[in-house]
Design a protein around this motif. Structure first.
Motif, PDB file in Angstrom:
ATOM      1  N   LEU A 131       0.782  -1.184   0.054  1.00 31.52           N
ATOM      2  CA  LEU A 131      -0.085   0.147   0.211  1.00 31.52           C
ATOM      3  C   LEU A 131       0.978   1.158   0.040  1.00 31.52           C
ATOM      4  CD1 LEU A 131      -2.819  -0.821   2.780  1.00 31.52           C
ATOM      5  CD2 LEU A 131      -3.030  -1.133   0.146  1.00 31.52           C
ATOM      6  N   LEU A 132       1.017   1.867  -1.364  1.00 27.02           N
ATOM      7  CA  LEU A 132       1.785   3.288  -1.164  1.00 27.02           C
ATOM      8  C   LEU A 132       0.887   4.308  -1.633  1.00 27.02           C
ATOM      9  CD1 LEU A 132       4.930   1.744  -3.367  1.00 27.02           C
ATOM     10  CD2 LEU A 132       4.766   2.468  -0.707  1.00 27.02           C
ATOM     11  N   PRO A 133       1.118   5.501  -1.209  1.00 30.27           N
ATOM     12  CA  PRO A 133       0.150   6.552  -1.767  1.00 30.27           C
ATOM     13  C   PRO A 133       0.336   7.010  -3.186  1.00 30.27           C
ATOM     14  CG  PRO A 133       2.089   7.471  -0.341  1.00 30.27           C
ATOM     15  CD  PRO A 133       2.007   5.983  -0.397  1.00 30.27           C
ATOM     16  N   ARG A 134      -0.870   6.978  -3.842  1.00 31.48           N
ATOM     17  CA  ARG A 134      -0.502   7.299  -5.313  1.00 31.48           C
ATOM     18  C   ARG A 134      -0.172   8.915  -5.678  1.00 31.48           C
ATOM     19  NH1 ARG A 134      -2.768   5.560 -10.314  1.00 31.48           N
ATOM     20  NH2 ARG A 134      -3.221   7.260 -11.827  1.00 31.48           N
ATOM     21  N   GLN A 135      -0.482   9.674  -4.758  1.00 28.34           N
ATOM     22  CA  GLN A 135      -0.211  11.151  -5.038  1.00 28.34           C
ATOM     23  C   GLN A 135       0.486  11.698  -3.761  1.00 28.34           C
ATOM     24  OE1 GLN A 135      -4.058  12.982  -5.896  1.00 28.34           O
ATOM     25  NE2 GLN A 135      -3.297  13.055  -8.071  1.00 28.34           N
ATOM     26  N   LEU A 136       1.374  12.378  -4.054  1.00 28.59           N
ATOM     27  CA  LEU A 136       2.311  13.361  -2.999  1.00 28.59           C
ATOM     28  C   LEU A 136       2.380  14.548  -3.320  1.00 28.59           C
ATOM     29  CD1 LEU A 136       5.066  10.364  -2.482  1.00 28.59           C
ATOM     30  CD2 LEU A 136       3.268  11.079  -1.000  1.00 28.59           C
ATOM     31  N   ALA A 137       2.035  15.386  -2.556  1.00 28.93           N
ATOM     32  CA  ALA A 137       2.307  16.866  -2.679  1.00 28.93           C
ATOM     33  C   ALA A 137       3.008  17.627  -1.680  1.00 28.93           C
ATOM     34  CB  ALA A 137       0.863  17.714  -2.614  1.00 28.93           C
ATOM     35  N   GLY A 138       3.994  18.444  -1.997  1.00 28.83           N
ATOM     36  CA  GLY A 138       4.837  19.417  -1.257  1.00 28.83           C
ATOM     37  C   GLY A 138       5.775  18.456  -0.496  1.00 28.83           C
ATOM     38  N   VAL A 139       6.242  17.193  -1.048  1.00 30.79           N
ATOM     39  CA  VAL A 139       7.079  16.399  -0.313  1.00 30.79           C
ATOM     40  C   VAL A 139       8.587  16.764  -0.388  1.00 30.79           C
ATOM     41  CG1 VAL A 139       7.880  13.912   0.261  1.00 30.79           C
ATOM     42  CG2 VAL A 139       5.489  14.563  -0.553  1.00 30.79           C
ATOM     43  N   PRO A 140       9.334  17.082   0.434  1.00 35.15           N
ATOM     44  CA  PRO A 140      10.945  16.956   0.438  1.00 35.15           C
ATOM     45  C   PRO A 140      11.301  15.917  -0.322  1.00 35.15           C
ATOM     46  CG  PRO A 140      10.177  17.891   2.712  1.00 35.15           C
ATOM     47  CD  PRO A 140       8.862  17.304   1.937  1.00 35.15           C
ATOM     48  N   LEU A 141      12.260  16.185  -1.153  1.00 36.98           N
ATOM     49  CA  LEU A 141      13.179  15.144  -1.903  1.00 36.98           C
ATOM     50  C   LEU A 141      13.888  14.058  -1.081  1.00 36.98           C
ATOM     51  CD1 LEU A 141      13.004  14.401  -4.866  1.00 36.98           C
ATOM     52  CD2 LEU A 141      15.323  15.458  -4.949  1.00 36.98           C
ATOM     53  N   ASP A 142      14.463  14.557  -0.006  1.00 42.36           N
ATOM     54  CA  ASP A 142      15.119  13.771   0.991  1.00 42.36           C
ATOM     55  C   ASP A 142      14.029  12.595   1.651  1.00 42.36           C
ATOM     56  OD1 ASP A 142      13.710  15.701   2.834  1.00 42.36           O
ATOM     57  OD2 ASP A 142      15.384  15.992   3.850  1.00 42.36           O
ATOM     58  N   MET A 143      12.880  13.149   1.837  1.00 38.25           N
ATOM     59  CA  MET A 143      11.628  12.387   2.372  1.00 38.25           C
ATOM     60  C   MET A 143      11.412  11.198   1.287  1.00 38.25           C
ATOM     61  SD  MET A 143      11.337  13.350   5.569  1.00 38.25           S
ATOM     62  CE  MET A 143       9.662  12.618   6.060  1.00 38.25           C
ATOM     63  N   VAL A 144      11.295  11.841   0.127  1.00 37.86           N
ATOM     64  CA  VAL A 144      11.042  10.814  -1.020  1.00 37.86           C
ATOM     65  C   VAL A 144      12.143   9.824  -1.126  1.00 37.86           C
ATOM     66  CG1 VAL A 144      10.944  10.453  -3.303  1.00 37.86           C
ATOM     67  CG2 VAL A 144       9.669  12.461  -2.555  1.00 37.86           C
ATOM     68  N   ALA A 145      13.243   9.905  -0.820  1.00 32.40           N
ATOM     69  CA  ALA A 145      14.308   8.963  -0.765  1.00 32.40           C
ATOM     70  C   ALA A 145      14.339   8.146   0.539  1.00 32.40           C
ATOM     71  CB  ALA A 145      15.761   9.896  -0.884  1.00 32.40           C
ATOM     72  N   ARG A 146      13.852   8.614   1.518  1.00 28.76           N
ATOM     73  CA  ARG A 146      13.647   7.923   2.767  1.00 28.76           C
ATOM     74  C   ARG A 146      12.590   6.695   2.208  1.00 28.76           C
ATOM     75  NH1 ARG A 146      10.448  10.113   7.704  1.00 28.76           N
ATOM     76  NH2 ARG A 146       8.850   9.372   6.258  1.00 28.76           N
ATOM     77  N   ASP A 147      11.505   7.182   1.884  1.00 31.56           N
ATOM     78  CA  ASP A 147      10.339   6.134   1.700  1.00 31.56           C
ATOM     79  C   ASP A 147      10.507   5.362   0.649  1.00 31.56           C
ATOM     80  OD1 ASP A 147       9.387   7.435   4.065  1.00 31.56           O
ATOM     81  OD2 ASP A 147       8.098   8.855   2.961  1.00 31.56           O
ATOM     82  N   PHE A 148      10.998   5.858  -0.649  1.00 28.88           N
ATOM     83  CA  PHE A 148      11.226   5.146  -2.016  1.00 28.88           C
ATOM     84  C   PHE A 148      12.505   4.579  -2.450  1.00 28.88           C
ATOM     85  CE2 PHE A 148       7.087   7.220  -1.844  1.00 28.88           C
ATOM     86  CZ  PHE A 148       6.236   6.499  -2.457  1.00 28.88           C
ATOM     87  N   GLY A 149      13.581   5.190  -1.514  1.00 26.42           N
ATOM     88  CA  GLY A 149      14.923   4.782  -2.008  1.00 26.42           C
ATOM     89  C   GLY A 149      15.645   5.694  -2.709  1.00 26.42           C
ATOM     90  N   GLU A 150      16.973   5.991  -2.824  1.00 20.97           N
ATOM     91  CA  GLU A 150      17.761   7.085  -3.621  1.00 20.97           C
ATOM     92  C   GLU A 150      17.450   6.846  -5.034  1.00 20.97           C
ATOM     93  OE1 GLU A 150      19.511   9.369  -2.157  1.00 20.97           O
ATOM     94  OE2 GLU A 150      19.205   8.712  -0.117  1.00 20.97           O
ATOM     95  N   GLY A 151      17.401   5.660  -5.656  1.00 22.92           N
ATOM     96  CA  GLY A 151      17.225   5.627  -7.079  1.00 22.92           C
ATOM     97  C   GLY A 151      15.836   6.258  -7.530  1.00 22.92           C
ATOM     98  N   PHE A 152      14.952   6.024  -6.701  1.00 20.16           N
ATOM     99  CA  PHE A 152      13.511   6.455  -7.007  1.00 20.16           C
ATOM    100  C   PHE A 152      13.739   8.150  -6.758  1.00 20.16           C
ATOM    101  CE2 PHE A 152       9.333   7.957  -6.130  1.00 20.16           C
ATOM    102  CZ  PHE A 152       8.608   7.128  -6.653  1.00 20.16           C
ATOM    103  N   ALA A 153      14.378   8.471  -5.895  1.00 19.09           N
ATOM    104  CA  ALA A 153      14.279  10.111  -5.664  1.00 19.09           C
ATOM    105  C   ALA A 153      15.267  10.595  -6.743  1.00 19.09           C
ATOM    106  CB  ALA A 153      14.971  10.265  -4.312  1.00 19.09           C
TER     107      ALA A 153
END
Length: 227
Positions: A123-145
């Motif tokens: 279960l992953l969120p389909r939409q993300l708004a105003g998310v810092p890129l370092d948080m994206v890396a934390r939740d989805f990994g460095e490659g995704f970010a």
């Protein structure tokens, strides 16, 4: 048997007004009230007990190989050095200069709005708004970010995460930025003070170290002399 006992000035214990005042302050801080006369007498008695046993232990050399005692004494010396060297608060010019020399400490990460599609069971969120890129890396990994950071705005791309492959579309991206110093002054001042204390301690230690001759007497190879 007086062997090992303190002699001369070391055998005198002086209960000065400063000592009493400090005992009163400690009691006040703990109990939120000054000690009674009986309590103060007990505090003084306990102080004398501490001094007697401490000096007896020092005279017997019990401190020589005790790593815990050495560590606590070291921490106290470090604190004294740091407090003695505490200057006035940093000026705006000093803080601005500190930020210019250490921008990475204060840069705000890029912020993104994105959609992602993942067909797996997670279960992953389909939409993300105003998310810092370092948080994206934390939740989805460095490659995704990294993929999100470089993806063309409004176009679907493929990005890999520890979960698998995603289809991702970035709708908005605000690059990372260095805020004005006056908006992060408290954080900059904390970092500036920490660096100043560490620098002062290192300088004082070098001065202290010059007064000692160190001999390395070891049975294993040493690649460098002790600093």
């Amino acid at each position: 048997d007086k062997q090992g006992r303190p002699a001369g000035d070391e055998s005198r214990i002086v209960i000065s007004q400063a000592v009493v005042d400090d005992l009163v302050r400690q009691h006040q801080a703990t109990w939120n009230r000054p000690p009674s006369e009986a309590e103060l007498t007990g505090l003084v008695d306990h102080y004398i007990l501490d001094e007697v046993l401490y000096r007896e232990g020092m005279a017997l050399g019990l401190d020589r190989d005790d790593r815990m005692i050495k560590r606590r004494v070291r921490q106290k010396v470090e604190l004294i050095v740091e407090e003695e060297s505490t200057p006035a608060a940093p000026t705006d010019a000093e803080l601005t200069d500190y930020v210019s020399r250490n921008p990475a400490k204060f840069v705000r990460p890029a912020v993104v709005d994105l959609e992602q599609v993942f067909e797996g069971a997670t279960l992953l969120p389909r939409q993300l708004a105003g998310v810092p890129l370092d948080m994206v890396a934390r939740d989805f990994g460095e490659g995704f970010a990294r993929a999100v950071e470089t993806a063309p705005i409004g176009k679907w791309v493929t990005a890999e995460s520890p979960y698998g492959s995603h289809r991702v579309r970035v709708s908005a991206r605000e690059p990372g930025s260095l805020p004005p110093t006056d908006t992060i002054r408290a954080a900059v001042a904390r970092e500036w003070e920490h660096e100043r204390r560490q620098r002062t301690l290192a300088e004082r230690y070098r001065g202290m170290r010059e007064g000692y001759q160190v001999t390395i007497d070891a049975t294993w190879p040493l690649t460098r002399a002790a600093k």
